[in-house]
Write a protein that holds these residues in place. Structure first.
Motif, PDB file in Angstrom:
ATOM      1  N   TYR A 231       0.835  -1.200   0.000  1.00  0.00           N
ATOM      2  CA  TYR A 231       0.000   0.000   0.000  1.00  0.00           C
ATOM      3  C   TYR A 231       0.871   1.253   0.000  1.00  0.00           C
ATOM      4  N   MET A 232       1.869   1.280   0.881  1.00  0.00           N
ATOM      5  CA  MET A 232       2.765   2.436   0.964  1.00  0.00           C
ATOM      6  C   MET A 232       3.551   2.614  -0.324  1.00  0.00           C
ATOM      7  N   ASN A 233       3.998   1.509  -0.898  1.00  0.00           N
ATOM      8  CA  ASN A 233       4.773   1.571  -2.128  1.00  0.00           C
ATOM      9  C   ASN A 233       3.952   2.217  -3.243  1.00  0.00           C
ATOM     10  N   LEU A 234       2.713   1.803  -3.372  1.00  0.00           N
ATOM     11  CA  LEU A 234       1.830   2.377  -4.383  1.00  0.00           C
ATOM     12  C   LEU A 234       1.522   3.830  -4.079  1.00  0.00           C
ATOM     13  N   LEU A 235       1.205   4.118  -2.832  1.00  0.00           N
ATOM     14  CA  LEU A 235       0.830   5.474  -2.444  1.00  0.00           C
ATOM     15  C   LEU A 235       1.960   6.465  -2.685  1.00  0.00           C
ATOM     16  N   LEU A 236       3.172   6.097  -2.306  1.00  0.00           N
ATOM     17  CA  LEU A 236       4.301   7.008  -2.450  1.00  0.00           C
ATOM     18  C   LEU A 236       4.732   7.158  -3.901  1.00  0.00           C
ATOM     19  N   GLU A 237       4.580   6.102  -4.688  1.00  0.00           N
ATOM     20  CA  GLU A 237       4.902   6.210  -6.106  1.00  0.00           C
ATOM     21  C   GLU A 237       3.947   7.169  -6.810  1.00  0.00           C
ATOM     22  N   VAL A 238       2.672   7.100  -6.446  1.00  0.00           N
ATOM     23  CA  VAL A 238       1.674   7.939  -7.095  1.00  0.00           C
ATOM     24  C   VAL A 238       1.737   9.367  -6.582  1.00  0.00           C
ATOM     25  N   TYR A 239       1.844   9.502  -5.263  1.00  0.00           N
ATOM     26  CA  TYR A 239       1.721  10.820  -4.637  1.00  0.00           C
ATOM     27  C   TYR A 239       3.057  11.499  -4.422  1.00  0.00           C
ATOM     28  N   GLY A 240       4.081  10.717  -4.057  1.00  0.00           N
ATOM     29  CA  GLY A 240       5.393  11.291  -3.831  1.00  0.00           C
ATOM     30  C   GLY A 240       5.479  12.166  -2.609  1.00  0.00           C
ATOM     31  N   GLY A 241       4.546  12.055  -1.688  1.00  0.00           N
ATOM     32  CA  GLY A 241       4.521  12.923  -0.520  1.00  0.00           C
ATOM     33  C   GLY A 241       4.295  12.155   0.756  1.00  0.00           C
ATOM     34  N   SER A 242       3.597  12.767   1.692  1.00  0.00           N
ATOM     35  CA  SER A 242       3.373  12.157   2.991  1.00  0.00           C
ATOM     36  C   SER A 242       2.414  10.992   2.877  1.00  0.00           C
ATOM     37  N   PRO A 243       2.770   9.830   3.399  1.00  0.00           N
ATOM     38  CA  PRO A 243       1.880   8.680   3.306  1.00  0.00           C
ATOM     39  C   PRO A 243       0.643   8.810   4.170  1.00  0.00           C
ATOM     40  N   PHE A 244       0.629   9.783   5.088  1.00  0.00           N
ATOM     41  CA  PHE A 244      -0.498   9.918   5.986  1.00  0.00           C
ATOM     42  C   PHE A 244      -1.340  11.141   5.654  1.00  0.00           C
ATOM     43  N   ARG A 252      -7.151   2.707  -2.078  1.00  0.00           N
ATOM     44  CA  ARG A 252      -7.807   2.145  -0.911  1.00  0.00           C
ATOM     45  C   ARG A 252      -6.815   1.498   0.040  1.00  0.00           C
ATOM     46  N   GLY A 253      -7.068   1.721   1.325  1.00  0.00           N
ATOM     47  CA  GLY A 253      -6.329   1.000   2.343  1.00  0.00           C
ATOM     48  C   GLY A 253      -7.103  -0.241   2.744  1.00  0.00           C
ATOM     49  N   ASN A 254      -6.988  -0.633   4.006  1.00  0.00           N
ATOM     50  CA  ASN A 254      -7.652  -1.853   4.467  1.00  0.00           C
ATOM     51  C   ASN A 254      -8.898  -1.573   5.298  1.00  0.00           C
ATOM     52  N   ILE A 255      -9.366  -0.314   5.313  1.00  0.00           N
ATOM     53  CA  ILE A 255     -10.514   0.061   6.131  1.00  0.00           C
ATOM     54  C   ILE A 255     -11.792  -0.077   5.303  1.00  0.00           C
ATOM     55  N   VAL A 256     -12.675  -0.958   5.750  1.00  0.00           N
ATOM     56  CA  VAL A 256     -13.886  -1.309   5.009  1.00  0.00           C
ATOM     57  C   VAL A 256     -15.097  -0.671   5.678  1.00  0.00           C
ATOM     58  N   ASN A 257     -15.993  -0.120   4.862  1.00  0.00           N
ATOM     59  CA  ASN A 257     -17.256   0.418   5.354  1.00  0.00           C
ATOM     60  C   ASN A 257     -18.278  -0.720   5.366  1.00  0.00           C
ATOM     61  N   THR A 258     -18.664  -1.168   6.555  1.00  0.00           N
ATOM     62  CA  THR A 258     -19.614  -2.269   6.656  1.00  0.00           C
ATOM     63  C   THR A 258     -21.054  -1.813   6.483  1.00  0.00           C
ATOM     64  N   GLY A 267      -7.184   5.811   4.407  1.00  0.00           N
ATOM     65  CA  GLY A 267      -6.326   5.475   5.535  1.00  0.00           C
ATOM     66  C   GLY A 267      -6.019   3.994   5.586  1.00  0.00           C
ATOM     67  N   TYR A 268      -5.150   3.621   6.533  1.00  0.00           N
ATOM     68  CA  TYR A 268      -4.736   2.224   6.686  1.00  0.00           C
ATOM     69  C   TYR A 268      -4.516   1.944   8.167  1.00  0.00           C
ATOM     70  N   PHE A 269      -5.172   0.913   8.656  1.00  0.00           N
ATOM     71  CA  PHE A 269      -4.978   0.459  10.029  1.00  0.00           C
ATOM     72  C   PHE A 269      -3.734  -0.418  10.065  1.00  0.00           C
ATOM     73  N   ARG A 270      -2.681   0.066  10.752  1.00  0.00           N
ATOM     74  CA  ARG A 270      -1.421  -0.674  10.806  1.00  0.00           C
ATOM     75  C   ARG A 270      -0.925  -0.727  12.240  1.00  0.00           C
ATOM     76  N   LEU A 271      -0.255  -1.821  12.582  1.00  0.00           N
ATOM     77  CA  LEU A 271       0.303  -1.998  13.917  1.00  0.00           C
ATOM     78  C   LEU A 271       1.766  -2.366  13.762  1.00  0.00           C
ATOM     79  N   CYS A 272       2.650  -1.510  14.279  1.00  0.00           N
ATOM     80  CA  CYS A 272       4.080  -1.641  14.021  1.00  0.00           C
ATOM     81  C   CYS A 272       4.876  -1.557  15.317  1.00  0.00           C
ATOM     82  N   GLU A 273       5.800  -2.494  15.501  1.00  0.00           N
ATOM     83  CA  GLU A 273       6.839  -2.264  16.494  1.00  0.00           C
ATOM     84  C   GLU A 273       7.878  -1.361  15.845  1.00  0.00           C
ATOM     85  N   ALA A 274       8.481  -0.476  16.632  1.00  0.00           N
ATOM     86  CA  ALA A 274       9.427   0.483  16.059  1.00  0.00           C
ATOM     87  C   ALA A 274      10.604   0.689  16.990  1.00  0.00           C
ATOM     88  N   ASP A 275      11.741   1.023  16.398  1.00  0.00           N
ATOM     89  CA  ASP A 275      12.899   1.457  17.156  1.00  0.00           C
ATOM     90  C   ASP A 275      13.207   2.882  16.735  1.00  0.00           C
TER      91      ASP A 275
END
Length: 282
Positions: A231-244, A252-258, A267-275
């Motif tokens: 998702y980020m790879n596509l978004l940044l290639e198209v937009y070239g800017g802030s992913p958020f 489309r991200g992974n957020i579905v309207n039920t 947007g995209y719901f992501r859970l990341c460990e970070a350093d």
């Protein structure tokens, strides 16, 4: 190794293109005011839901931001208040996010668990949204080095290199951002271990114009899922800017309207460990 598949994105090319465009407009019509009719189309909900667990912390406090798309010339982003926001893990534990400011929802008792599946539930403006993602681990940053190297014009510039050891027994995807007072916007890098699985990775950062002794560069290195990487790879290639920021082209991200599958949220719901490392340039 220096074989990594690496992509870096920043706003420089976008800014230069905009400046060049405005330059042409100015000299082609000094008397007429030119206003571009830039429409945003249908207004959509934007869910900025990054659960980030920084190494060395409990990860208990997490924040989700909810807003709406706005016309291009608007100076403000409409915030969405009154939403109901919660995350549930696969064990059935529920973490409620309470609104602490317009469009700002905070949880203070979140429990991050590596490889745990989590489901996001959002009810906003009569619509219900959901997304599912796994919390992805990250290997720690081992060290940061500073060197003087020539740029493309032969001038000496400061270059930072940080190192981390890629795990050999799994496929890994990484998102790194660099923030500093000399950067108007963060710079981002995407990396995967397709070519260097199990080896030490060295990732370089420089700014030929503004990084000087005394500058502080904050490096945030995340482990991300394959789906979020794509998702980020596509978004940044198209937009070239802030992913958020709000993406163009209805990416489309992974957020579905039920409530209405056609009325998806950005947007995209992501859970990341970070350093994270804050480096003072010498």
């Amino acid at each position: 190794m220096n074989m990594q598949r690496l992509e870096k994105y920043n706003f420089k090319n976008k800014a230069l293109t905009l400046v060049s465009f405005l330059f042409v407009l100015f000299f082609s019509s000094c008397e007429d005011t030119v206003t571009l009719d830039l429409e945003t189309g249908e207004t959509k909900i934007v869910v900025d839901a990054e659960i980030i667990w920084q190494k060395g912390t409990t990860g208990n406090e997490q924040t989700i931001k909810i807003s709406k798309t706005a016309p291009y010339y608007n100076n403000t982003t409409p915030k969405v208040s009154g939403a109901q926001v919660r995350i549930e893990n696969k064990n059935g534990d529920i973490f409620t996010f309470n609104e602490t400011g317009p469009g700002l929802y905070v949880c203070t008792n979140f429990v991050p668990v590596i490889n745990m599946d989590y489901t996001l539930y959002v009810t906003a403006e009569g619509q219900s949204f959901t997304a599912v993602e796994k919390l992805t681990s990250v290997t720690p940053i081992d060290k940061v080095e500073q060197n003087i190297v020539p740029d493309f014009g032969g001038e000496d510039i400061i270059e930072l290199t940080f190192y981390y050891k890629d795990p050999a027994d799994e496929v890994n995807y990484y998102l790194t951002d660099y923030k500093s007072g000399f950067l108007l916007f963060p710079e981002y890098e995407l990396t995967n271990d397709e070519l260097f699985n199990g080896n030490q990775i060295s990732t370089r950062f420089s700014d030929e114009d503004k990084m000087k002794p005394g500058s502080i560069v904050e490096i945030t290195h995340r482990g991300v899922s394959k789906n979020f990487y794509n998702y980020m790879n596509l978004l940044l290639e198209v937009y070239g800017g802030s992913p958020f920021s709000i993406p163009p082209g209805n990416i489309r991200g992974n957020i579905v309207n039920t409530s209405d599958s056609n009325n998806f949220a950005f947007g995209y719901f992501r859970l990341c460990e970070a350093d994270k490392v804050s480096y003072v340039v010498k």
